[in-house]
Write a protein that holds these residues in place. Structure first.
Motif, PDB file in Angstrom:
ATOM      1  N   LYS A  85       0.830  -1.192   0.000  1.00  0.00           N
ATOM      2  CA  LYS A  85       0.000   0.000   0.000  1.00  0.00           C
ATOM      3  C   LYS A  85       0.870   1.250   0.000  1.00  0.00           C
ATOM      4  N   ASN A 121       1.194  -8.662   1.885  1.00  0.00           N
ATOM      5  CA  ASN A 121       1.083  -7.202   1.847  1.00  0.00           C
ATOM      6  C   ASN A 121       2.414  -6.486   1.796  1.00  0.00           C
TER       7      ASN A 121
ATOM      8  N   ARG B 164     -13.820  -3.091  11.024  1.00  0.00           N
ATOM      9  CA  ARG B 164     -13.343  -2.772   9.677  1.00  0.00           C
ATOM     10  C   ARG B 164     -12.208  -3.701   9.277  1.00  0.00           C
ATOM     11  N   GLU B 165     -11.330  -3.985  10.236  1.00  0.00           N
ATOM     12  CA  GLU B 165     -10.216  -4.876   9.938  1.00  0.00           C
ATOM     13  C   GLU B 165     -10.712  -6.282   9.609  1.00  0.00           C
ATOM     14  N   ASP B 168     -12.014  -6.245   6.234  1.00  0.00           N
ATOM     15  CA  ASP B 168     -10.913  -6.174   5.280  1.00  0.00           C
ATOM     16  C   ASP B 168     -10.273  -7.539   5.071  1.00  0.00           C
ATOM     17  N   ARG B 181     -15.332   0.281   5.535  1.00  0.00           N
ATOM     18  CA  ARG B 181     -14.416   0.292   4.393  1.00  0.00           C
ATOM     19  C   ARG B 181     -13.234  -0.576   4.761  1.00  0.00           C
ATOM     20  N   ARG B 182     -12.408  -0.897   3.751  1.00  0.00           N
ATOM     21  CA  ARG B 182     -11.157  -1.575   4.054  1.00  0.00           C
ATOM     22  C   ARG B 182     -10.279  -0.641   4.871  1.00  0.00           C
ATOM     23  N   ASP B 187      -8.504   0.040  -1.402  1.00  0.00           N
ATOM     24  CA  ASP B 187      -9.931  -0.128  -1.715  1.00  0.00           C
ATOM     25  C   ASP B 187     -10.171  -1.032  -2.921  1.00  0.00           C
ATOM     26  N   TYR B 192      -9.653 -11.620   0.465  1.00  0.00           N
ATOM     27  CA  TYR B 192      -9.673 -11.529   1.923  1.00  0.00           C
ATOM     28  C   TYR B 192      -8.491 -12.351   2.436  1.00  0.00           C
TER      29      TYR B 192
END
Lengths: 205, 238
Positions: A85, A121, B164-165, B168, B181-182, B187, B192
């Motif tokens: 990210k 990630n 949210r986590e 996500d 939201r993520r 986004d 997952y």
């Protein structure tokens, strides 16, 4: 330029005549005022902060002016884990830096993903998107290691030629100074590496 | 079964020992009509048993746990997700059968397939009474299409980011969440990653010292060497 005989030069210096070249003077000035970009990504940043503080004192080498703007920075110290990210922002910051610019990949994560290599990630090395000048292994590298990398970079800058066919890359007009910013894809960054920059050697098996 | 009482730690320190889960369960059932609660046993040394609550009454149960004066679970310290895949459970049953004219007792094993589901687990403490944790769980009906659970953010504000986590990383959709939201991934991301059947993207083309799982992944990028790979399968006898 700098074609003067080394022996003659030392002899002249003994007599009180100091001879230099434009290139030497220019590189001497550049290598002694490398301003790093002020950002840290993970625990390596703590070591980078220690390097900048009084005990290790990167100011001895002319690198104490950490700039909060990429426009004023010469050196990007990628200090820590680059998550996927975060990677586009790192490339964007690198693109915004003015030439000549240099990159130190600090620590195992910035080099290869390090202990988080198998994570979904984490980018497996910042050299996938931008060219890196000096790699420092370590987890995290000690401040001495960062100083060593800094001095290694100074040596590299000192050797850069200003003219001729083997002149420094940043002086060649055809050499890119900006690199494509990866996009956020559905499953991964797109592309997963910039093939123009990331050309790992073929592994002998 | 432990009973609610008062334990003295040091002179002056008064600690209220929490009710047992069975007591909490019966009190919830009295306070929230229609609530279906099951105690999930934890066989590990921690012995942290938990309450499996039904999704319809979850918010009402959570509100009860928070406002009830003897429980007063006002602090939600942790919310996490669990992914349970489809699994087979073997059950041994003793059945009487006629074998060669004689009636014998035979142990028959039957396999039962339990469909997978996603789970959200909340760890609750009380700041006032200094007790806890009470652990509550909610389960989705399956892993693919019906991954909705009620959000408990309206009861414990600290659950907002953690739900949210979970959304996500596990893909549980919390209904009634103020801002679902993520939170960690971008986004545009569609997978997952904490689900057990997640396959990470393959970027293992440059592996100087691969081993174990990384070696298996790096092998897919190796150029084929028919003269070397598989040489051990060539036998000398023709």
């Amino acid at each position: 330029m700098s074609q003067i005989d080394e022996q003659l030069r030392t002899e002249l210096q003994r007599q009180g005549v100091w001879v230099t070249s434009m290139q030497e003077l220019y590189n001497w000035g550049r290598k002694n005022s490398i301003w790093p970009l002020q950002f840290g990504l993970a625990c390596c940043a703590i070591e980078m902060i220690a390097t900048a503080a009084s005990r290790y004192d990167i100011a001895r080498f002319g690198g104490e002016v950490f700039r909060p703007s990429p426009r004023q920075a010469d050196l990007m110290i990628v200090a820590g884990t680059v998550t996927k990210k975060m990677a586009p922002q790192i490339v964007r910051l690198y693109n915004q830096m003015a030439d000549p610019k240099y990159v130190i990949a600090m620590g195992a994560c910035a080099i290869s993903g390090g202990p988080f290599k198998q994570g979904y990630n984490v980018l497996k090395g910042i050299d996938r998107y931008i060219p890196v000048d000096v790699f420092i292994p370590g987890c995290p590298p000690r401040p001495e290691a960062l100083l060593h990398a800094f001095m290694e970079l100074q040596r590299k800058i000192d050797e850069q030629k200003l003219t001729g066919s083997d002149k420094a890359d940043f002086l060649k007009p055809e050499q890119p100074s900006e690199f494509p910013v990866p996009r956020f894809g559905k499953h991964d960054l797109e592309p997963s590496a910039n093939r123009d920059v990331f050309q790992p050697p073929v592994i002998e098996r | 079964m432990e009973h609610r009482g008062i334990a003295r730690l040091r002179s002056g320190d008064v600690l209220l020992v929490m009710e047992s889960l069975e007591q909490i369960k019966s009190r919830i059932e009295a306070a929230v009509p229609g609530a279906k609660i099951e105690i999930v046993q934890n066989g590990s040394p921690s012995q942290q048993h938990s309450l499996l609550i039904d999704n319809e009454h979850a918010v009402a149960i959570a509100r009860f746990l928070r406002v009830d004066p003897t429980l007063c679970l006002d602090f939600c310290s942790n919310v996490t997700g669990v992914d349970w895949l489809d699994r087979l459970v073997k059950k041994a049953m003793k059945v009487k059968k006629l074998v060669e004219g004689q009636e014998k007792e035979i142990v028959e094993t039957t396999e039962e397939k339990i469909p997978g589901y996603l789970e959200a687990v909340y760890h609750l403490y009380s700041m006032i009474h200094k007790h806890g944790p009470v652990i509550i769980r909610m389960r989705t009906s399956d892993r693919a299409d019906h991954t909705r659970l009620p959000s408990l953010t309206s009861i414990w504000r600290s659950a907002e980011f953690q739900e949210r986590e979970i959304f996500d990383l596990y893909g549980i959709r919390f209904e009634g969440h103020p801002d679902l939201r993520r939170i960690l991934m971008w986004d545009e991301f569609e997978d997952y990653p904490m689900r057990k059947d997640y396959r990470e993207p393959d970027d293992y083309e440059w592996e100087p010292t691969p081993h174990d799982e990384v070696l298996e992944k790096a092998k897919q990028h190796h150029a084929p060497r028919p003269e070397l790979d598989g040489a051990e399968q060539i036998s000398t006898t023709q």
